[in-house]
Motif scaffolding. Structure first.
Motif, mmCIF file in Angstrom:
data_model
loop_
_atom_site.group_PDB
_atom_site.id
_atom_site.type_symbol
_atom_site.label_atom_id
_atom_site.label_comp_id
_atom_site.label_asym_id
_atom_site.label_seq_id
_atom_site.Cartn_x
_atom_site.Cartn_y
_atom_site.Cartn_z
ATOM 1 N N GLU A 1 0.854 -1.186 0.000
ATOM 2 C CA GLU A 1 0.000 0.000 0.000
ATOM 3 C C GLU A 1 0.889 1.234 0.000
ATOM 4 O O GLU A 1 1.527 1.555 1.001
ATOM 5 C CB GLU A 1 -0.911 0.010 1.230
ATOM 6 C CG GLU A 1 -1.852 -1.187 1.315
ATOM 7 C CD GLU A 1 -2.677 -1.185 2.596
ATOM 8 O OE1 GLU A 1 -2.497 -0.246 3.417
ATOM 9 O OE2 GLU A 1 -3.483 -2.111 2.779
ATOM 10 N N ARG B 1 -0.121 7.864 0.484
ATOM 11 C CA ARG B 1 -0.858 8.868 -0.271
ATOM 12 C C ARG B 1 -0.955 10.136 0.553
ATOM 13 O O ARG B 1 -1.245 10.114 1.751
ATOM 14 C CB ARG B 1 -2.255 8.367 -0.656
ATOM 15 C CG ARG B 1 -2.218 7.159 -1.567
ATOM 16 C CD ARG B 1 -3.577 6.800 -2.119
ATOM 17 N NE ARG B 1 -4.049 7.781 -3.092
ATOM 18 C CZ ARG B 1 -5.034 7.552 -3.947
ATOM 19 N NH1 ARG B 1 -5.648 6.381 -3.955
ATOM 20 N NH2 ARG B 1 -5.424 8.467 -4.804
ATOM 21 N N ALA C 1 2.791 5.420 -6.366
ATOM 22 C CA ALA C 1 2.257 4.195 -6.961
ATOM 23 C C ALA C 1 3.182 3.680 -8.056
ATOM 24 O O ALA C 1 3.407 2.468 -8.174
ATOM 25 C CB ALA C 1 0.854 4.459 -7.525
ATOM 26 N N LEU D 1 -4.640 -2.156 -7.889
ATOM 27 C CA LEU D 1 -5.220 -0.845 -8.170
ATOM 28 C C LEU D 1 -6.495 -1.030 -8.985
ATOM 29 O O LEU D 1 -6.636 -2.032 -9.692
ATOM 30 C CB LEU D 1 -4.264 0.016 -8.991
ATOM 31 C CG LEU D 1 -3.135 0.776 -8.291
ATOM 32 C CD1 LEU D 1 -2.326 1.545 -9.334
ATOM 33 C CD2 LEU D 1 -3.684 1.726 -7.255
ATOM 34 N N TYR E 1 -6.366 7.964 -8.679
ATOM 35 C CA TYR E 1 -5.098 8.497 -9.167
ATOM 36 C C TYR E 1 -5.344 9.329 -10.427
ATOM 37 O O TYR E 1 -6.267 9.057 -11.199
ATOM 38 C CB TYR E 1 -4.110 7.366 -9.465
ATOM 39 C CG TYR E 1 -3.551 6.720 -8.216
ATOM 40 C CD1 TYR E 1 -2.494 7.307 -7.538
ATOM 41 C CD2 TYR E 1 -4.088 5.532 -7.719
ATOM 42 C CE1 TYR E 1 -1.974 6.712 -6.383
ATOM 43 C CE2 TYR E 1 -3.580 4.939 -6.566
ATOM 44 C CZ TYR E 1 -2.526 5.532 -5.908
ATOM 45 O OH TYR E 1 -2.023 4.962 -4.776
#
Length: 412
Positions: free
Chosen positions: A17, A20, A164, A270, A276
């Motif tokens: 993970e 973010r 990511a 994802l 995103y």
């Protein structure tokens, strides 16, 4: 993208993970301060800017966030130039050549610089300026000549995507399930797989989705992460596809103390709903004037047929077909339309070869009469009534006539 030492992530039950960043007041204040710092150093060398950034991160537990944001600002929004009118490498070569004959000293340095300035033309640089230009090509000696400040939200989006992407550095397999999309989106997706050297196979159907599998055995690349880097660069293109799921198989990082030594593989998952944002250019809805003109003329017709831009991929051994349109009858039947307007012989041969291999009988092929199929070695006769030849513009009524024959519907 971000270097490995600036990536932030956690692993839970083998699932990676990435960190973010959220638009909290604290983060927005930090971003504003970083942008102001870059703006204040326009026209100065990079060394003072780096010193200011180090001072900003001093004592902060989130120093990697500061460095990551600064890395993106420097790479995507700032322009640095090497000063001087002579290449620093040429200056160094001449200075070192002259200096080899005498032991080093402060006085001797001035003499060598004066001799080098004279040998290199004298006019462009004085001995003092020549001394400053010796290492002007080093990063910290470059000058920040332009800075285009992004919106704070844009920088947050870019930071999150970079995290990511960084996870994919260690990917050796990528599986994407994509649903119906506009042809331009699919074509951009496949264009980037070729651009970054990714090996892709396509399987599936419209009901369950199309699976794109990208494999990169590490043995092909000497144990490096080059294939993972290609997958990371590919991710922003995928974000333009509207409905998809992604699963990546990763090599665990053994350089981190907290990594479970029993982990043989990590996974990264994802979906298109994860929020995103891509920084790649959005592809045009239509790939050519032929397609856009056909769509415009179709909208002026009335009847039981609807023209759709969202189409299915057509998997074919050795490739894939991405039709330009889907024509849907109000009764539920549909056909696909492929417009062939590109003239290169290799393209034409491959296009018709893929159409044959597909075995699909619901694809109408519209071919410009300006194309020399015979010269390209293409014989479309085995497509029977599914081929339409057109001059200049493609008439929707002619396409609909063929669609009715293929679907057993009648003109309404």
């Amino acid at each position: 993208m971000l270097p490995t030492d600036l990536l932030m992530f956690r692993v839970k039950a083998g699932i990676v993970e990435p960190r973010r960043l959220k638009p909290t007041p604290g983060n927005l204040t930090l971003i504003t301060t970083l942008i102001d710092t870059f703006t204040a150093h326009v026209g100065e060398k990079r060394a003072p800017l780096n010193d200011a950034l180090k001072a900003l991160e001093a004592g902060r537990s989130d120093y990697r966030v500061v460095r990551g944001l600064a890395h993106i600002l420097a790479g995507d929004h700032a322009e640095f130039e090497t000063g001087g009118t002579l290449e620093p490498s040429l200056i160094r070569a001449k200075v070192f050549e002259l200096a080899q004959a005498h032991p080093p000293s402060r006085a001797r340095r001035a003499d060598v610089l004066a001799q080098a300035a004279a040998a290199l033309g004298g006019g462009p640089l004085t001995p003092e300026e020549l001394g400053e230009a010796l290492y002007a090509d080093l990063p910290d000696q470059q000058t920040l000549v332009q800075f285009d400040a992004p919106e704070p939200g844009t920088l947050i989006d870019r930071f999150n995507l970079a995290q990511a992407q960084g996870v994919l550095y260690r990917a050796y397999s990528l599986i994407i399930t994509a649903r119906r999309n506009e042809p331009a989106r699919y074509k951009q997706l496949l264009k980037y797989t070729k651009l970054f050297g990714l090996m892709v196979t396509v399987e599936g159907d419209a009901d369950y989705g199309f699976t794109l599998t990208m494999d990169g055995p590490t043995s092909l690349f000497g144990g490096t992460t080059r294939y993972g880097l290609a997958m990371a660069k590919f991710l922003p293109a995928l974000l333009h596809v509207t409905k998809w799921d992604l699963t990546a198989a990763l090599k665990p990082r053994r350089d981190l103390a907290w990594v479970d030594p029993e982990d043989d593989e990590w996974r990264f998952e994802l979906t298109s709903d994860d929020g995103y944002v891509s920084h790649y250019k959005v592809p045009d809805e239509h790939d050519s004037a032929l397609e856009s003109g056909f769509a415009d003329r179709f909208t002026k017709l009335s009847g039981p047929w609807t023209l759709e831009r969202e189409v299915d991929l057509v998997p074919v051994p050795g490739g894939v077909i991405i039709p330009d349109f889907r024509l849907v009858h109000e009764g539920g039947r549909s056909v696909l339309l492929e417009i062939v307007g590109y003239w290169r012989p290799e393209y034409l041969r491959k296009k018709f070869d893929l159409l044959r291999k597909s075995g699909r009988t619901d694809v109408i092929v519209a071919v410009s009469e300006r194309l020399n199929l015979e010269r390209a070695g293409v014989d479309p006769s085995d497509f029977d009534e599914r081929v339409i030849f057109f001059k200049g513009v493609l008439n929707p009524k002619g396409v609909l006539e063929v669609a009715e024959k293929l679907t057993g519907t009648g003109m309404a």
